[in-house]
Design a protein around this motif. Sequence first.
Motif, PDB file in Angstrom:
ATOM      1  N   ILE A  48     -12.754 -21.630 105.422  1.00  0.00           N
ATOM      2  CA  ILE A  48     -11.895 -21.734 104.247  1.00  0.00           C
ATOM      3  C   ILE A  48     -11.632 -23.193 103.900  1.00  0.00           C
ATOM      4  O   ILE A  48     -11.776 -24.091 104.736  1.00  0.00           O
ATOM      5  N   ASP A  49     -11.264 -23.416 102.662  1.00  0.00           N
ATOM      6  CA  ASP A  49     -10.804 -24.731 102.229  1.00  0.00           C
ATOM      7  C   ASP A  49      -9.311 -24.853 102.536  1.00  0.00           C
ATOM      8  O   ASP A  49      -8.544 -23.916 102.286  1.00  0.00           O
ATOM      9  N   VAL A  50      -8.919 -25.981 103.084  1.00  0.00           N
ATOM     10  CA  VAL A  50      -7.510 -26.235 103.373  1.00  0.00           C
ATOM     11  C   VAL A  50      -7.118 -27.582 102.768  1.00  0.00           C
ATOM     12  O   VAL A  50      -7.972 -28.427 102.494  1.00  0.00           O
ATOM     13  N   THR A  51      -5.836 -27.767 102.578  1.00  0.00           N
ATOM     14  CA  THR A  51      -5.329 -28.982 101.934  1.00  0.00           C
ATOM     15  C   THR A  51      -4.507 -29.794 102.926  1.00  0.00           C
ATOM     16  O   THR A  51      -3.558 -29.257 103.521  1.00  0.00           O
ATOM     17  N   PRO A  52      -4.858 -31.062 103.140  1.00  0.00           N
ATOM     18  CA  PRO A  52      -4.096 -31.887 104.083  1.00  0.00           C
ATOM     19  C   PRO A  52      -2.598 -31.896 103.771  1.00  0.00           C
ATOM     20  O   PRO A  52      -2.200 -31.893 102.602  1.00  0.00           O
ATOM     21  N   HIS A  53      -1.806 -31.866 104.820  1.00  0.00           N
ATOM     22  CA  HIS A  53      -0.342 -31.926 104.773  1.00  0.00           C
ATOM     23  C   HIS A  53       0.296 -30.649 104.209  1.00  0.00           C
ATOM     24  O   HIS A  53       1.511 -30.602 104.028  1.00  0.00           O
ATOM     25  N   THR A  54      -0.514 -29.619 103.955  1.00  0.00           N
ATOM     26  CA  THR A  54       0.012 -28.339 103.473  1.00  0.00           C
ATOM     27  C   THR A  54       0.257 -27.411 104.651  1.00  0.00           C
ATOM     28  O   THR A  54      -0.537 -27.358 105.591  1.00  0.00           O
ATOM     29  N   SER A  55       1.361 -26.659 104.611  1.00  0.00           N
ATOM     30  CA  SER A  55       1.706 -25.729 105.684  1.00  0.00           C
ATOM     31  C   SER A  55       1.247 -24.316 105.341  1.00  0.00           C
ATOM     32  O   SER A  55       1.350 -23.872 104.192  1.00  0.00           O
ATOM     33  N   TYR A  56       0.744 -23.613 106.350  1.00  0.00           N
ATOM     34  CA  TYR A  56       0.240 -22.249 106.191  1.00  0.00           C
ATOM     35  C   TYR A  56       0.957 -21.334 107.185  1.00  0.00           C
ATOM     36  O   TYR A  56       1.173 -21.711 108.344  1.00  0.00           O
ATOM     37  N   ASN A  57       1.288 -20.137 106.725  1.00  0.00           N
ATOM     38  CA  ASN A  57       1.992 -19.179 107.579  1.00  0.00           C
ATOM     39  C   ASN A  57       1.013 -18.406 108.457  1.00  0.00           C
ATOM     40  O   ASN A  57      -0.071 -18.016 108.022  1.00  0.00           O
ATOM     41  N   ILE A  58       1.431 -18.176 109.692  1.00  0.00           N
ATOM     42  CA  ILE A  58       0.629 -17.445 110.674  1.00  0.00           C
ATOM     43  C   ILE A  58       1.475 -16.321 111.270  1.00  0.00           C
ATOM     44  O   ILE A  58       2.648 -16.524 111.593  1.00  0.00           O
ATOM     45  N   ILE A  59       0.874 -15.147 111.416  1.00  0.00           N
ATOM     46  CA  ILE A  59       1.502 -14.045 112.147  1.00  0.00           C
ATOM     47  C   ILE A  59       0.514 -13.568 113.201  1.00  0.00           C
ATOM     48  O   ILE A  59      -0.654 -13.303 112.892  1.00  0.00           O
ATOM     49  N   VAL A  60       0.969 -13.488 114.451  1.00  0.00           N
ATOM     50  CA  VAL A  60       0.165 -12.925 115.534  1.00  0.00           C
ATOM     51  C   VAL A  60       0.744 -11.557 115.861  1.00  0.00           C
ATOM     52  O   VAL A  60       1.911 -11.432 116.261  1.00  0.00           O
ATOM     53  N   GLY A  61      -0.071 -10.513 115.657  1.00  0.00           N
ATOM     54  CA  GLY A  61       0.404  -9.151 115.831  1.00  0.00           C
ATOM     55  C   GLY A  61       0.517  -8.731 117.287  1.00  0.00           C
ATOM     56  O   GLY A  61      -0.358  -9.034 118.113  1.00  0.00           O
ATOM     57  N   ASN A  62       1.581  -8.018 117.591  1.00  0.00           N
ATOM     58  CA  ASN A  62       1.803  -7.490 118.934  1.00  0.00           C
ATOM     59  C   ASN A  62       0.957  -6.249 119.145  1.00  0.00           C
ATOM     60  O   ASN A  62       0.533  -5.592 118.192  1.00  0.00           O
ATOM     61  N   GLY A  63       0.705  -5.923 120.394  1.00  0.00           N
ATOM     62  CA  GLY A  63       0.022  -4.677 120.702  1.00  0.00           C
ATOM     63  C   GLY A  63       0.966  -3.496 120.531  1.00  0.00           C
ATOM     64  O   GLY A  63       2.194  -3.624 120.665  1.00  0.00           O
ATOM     65  N   GLY A  64       0.411  -2.331 120.214  1.00  0.00           N
ATOM     66  CA  GLY A  64       1.230  -1.139 120.024  1.00  0.00           C
ATOM     67  C   GLY A  64       1.765  -0.596 121.338  1.00  0.00           C
ATOM     68  O   GLY A  64       1.079  -0.617 122.367  1.00  0.00           O
ATOM     69  N   GLU A  65       3.000  -0.088 121.309  1.00  0.00           N
ATOM     70  CA  GLU A  65       3.605   0.508 122.499  1.00  0.00           C
ATOM     71  C   GLU A  65       2.936   1.847 122.805  1.00  0.00           C
ATOM     72  O   GLU A  65       2.558   2.605 121.914  1.00  0.00           O
ATOM     73  N   SER A  66       2.789   2.142 124.092  1.00  0.00           N
ATOM     74  CA  SER A  66       2.201   3.414 124.512  1.00  0.00           C
ATOM     75  C   SER A  66       3.281   4.488 124.618  1.00  0.00           C
ATOM     76  O   SER A  66       4.480   4.188 124.589  1.00  0.00           O
ATOM     77  N   THR A  67       2.850   5.729 124.717  1.00  0.00           N
ATOM     78  CA  THR A  67       3.793   6.840 124.909  1.00  0.00           C
ATOM     79  C   THR A  67       3.339   7.686 126.094  1.00  0.00           C
ATOM     80  O   THR A  67       2.136   7.809 126.367  1.00  0.00           O
ATOM     81  N   VAL A  68       4.295   8.290 126.790  1.00  0.00           N
ATOM     82  CA  VAL A  68       4.022   9.211 127.896  1.00  0.00           C
ATOM     83  C   VAL A  68       4.904  10.434 127.703  1.00  0.00           C
ATOM     84  O   VAL A  68       6.130  10.306 127.598  1.00  0.00           O
ATOM     85  N   SER A  69       4.300  11.619 127.641  1.00  0.00           N
ATOM     86  CA  SER A  69       5.044  12.859 127.424  1.00  0.00           C
ATOM     87  C   SER A  69       4.922  13.752 128.644  1.00  0.00           C
ATOM     88  O   SER A  69       3.861  13.849 129.267  1.00  0.00           O
ATOM     89  N   ASN A  70       6.001  14.410 128.959  1.00  0.00           N
ATOM     90  CA  ASN A  70       6.019  15.330 130.093  1.00  0.00           C
ATOM     91  C   ASN A  70       6.319  16.752 129.629  1.00  0.00           C
ATOM     92  O   ASN A  70       7.127  17.461 130.207  1.00  0.00           O
ATOM     93  N   ASN A  71       5.677  17.152 128.563  1.00  0.00           N
ATOM     94  CA  ASN A  71       5.850  18.512 128.063  1.00  0.00           C
ATOM     95  C   ASN A  71       4.540  18.975 127.439  1.00  0.00           C
ATOM     96  O   ASN A  71       3.518  18.305 127.553  1.00  0.00           O
ATOM     97  N   SER A  72       4.568  20.121 126.789  1.00  0.00           N
ATOM     98  CA  SER A  72       3.335  20.710 126.276  1.00  0.00           C
ATOM     99  C   SER A  72       2.816  20.031 125.020  1.00  0.00           C
ATOM    100  O   SER A  72       1.713  20.322 124.570  1.00  0.00           O
ATOM    101  N   TYR A  73       3.594  19.156 124.426  1.00  0.00           N
ATOM    102  CA  TYR A  73       3.154  18.455 123.219  1.00  0.00           C
ATOM    103  C   TYR A  73       3.125  16.954 123.457  1.00  0.00           C
ATOM    104  O   TYR A  73       4.099  16.388 123.969  1.00  0.00           O
ATOM    105  N   GLY A  74       2.037  16.335 123.091  1.00  0.00           N
ATOM    106  CA  GLY A  74       1.933  14.894 123.227  1.00  0.00           C
ATOM    107  C   GLY A  74       2.620  14.184 122.075  1.00  0.00           C
ATOM    108  O   GLY A  74       3.273  14.797 121.226  1.00  0.00           O
ATOM    109  N   SER A  75       2.469  12.895 122.005  1.00  0.00           N
ATOM    110  CA  SER A  75       3.068  12.106 120.934  1.00  0.00           C
ATOM    111  C   SER A  75       2.123  10.965 120.566  1.00  0.00           C
ATOM    112  O   SER A  75       1.282  10.560 121.374  1.00  0.00           O
ATOM    113  N   LYS A  76       2.270  10.488 119.359  1.00  0.00           N
ATOM    114  CA  LYS A  76       1.416   9.394 118.896  1.00  0.00           C
ATOM    115  C   LYS A  76       1.990   8.052 119.327  1.00  0.00           C
ATOM    116  O   LYS A  76       3.171   7.771 119.115  1.00  0.00           O
TER     117      LYS A  76
END
Length: 226
Positions: free
Chosen positions: A136-164
Amino acid sequence: MAELNKTIHIRKGSTEQTVKLYTTQAEAGEAYSYIKVDGVQAYIPLGAENDSRATIGRVKEHTGSQFAILISGKPPYHKDSYTNAGTYTWTCPAGVTKARVTVAGGGGGSSARHIAFGNINILAKGGSGDLIIQMIDVTPHTSYNIIVGNGGESTVSNNSYGSKAKDGQASSFASISARGGGGAFSGDNNNSSYDGTSYGSGAAGSSAKGVKGNTGWVYIEYGGDI
């Protein structure tokens, strides 16, 4: 960089600018001129007149093409890495006009289901995040926003139906965005289960019970031969 300890000074009226000299052509950049300084071959960086490093000095080659004398040669190769989930700001250094940006979305969480009496154990894996690499083209002295995404939380079910499980979060650099991987689903009473959707080679989704997906990342490379 192998800079000489001597410089060229360009003056016009009350404006005075200093130009760095280098001992190799590669450090000066794609275009250069050269002079002898105390018997040492020195290279003067040249470039486009609209380059952010351009001085008021100009030179012409035999074809008539005109170049600006630059304050400095191309910056050395550098890589900035953002690997912890969160929000950041990157400020483009002086002399940098192009960058290679790598953006990886977070991985999706796993989903596990366990029924002790029925002896049913199901584990579905989270999906991997998207991976985007762009020059990409960038401009000196210009600030750019960054987001680093977290990993998704896991689930554990102890019944007959699971969960997402949770989806991985998207990562981004300015307007470049990489999706997070899909969270898994461990099934219903028919014992069906679904791994999370994968979008590319970004952060891996979780493949273990009770473990969240991996965190995404953002890399910014510039200078050198970028």
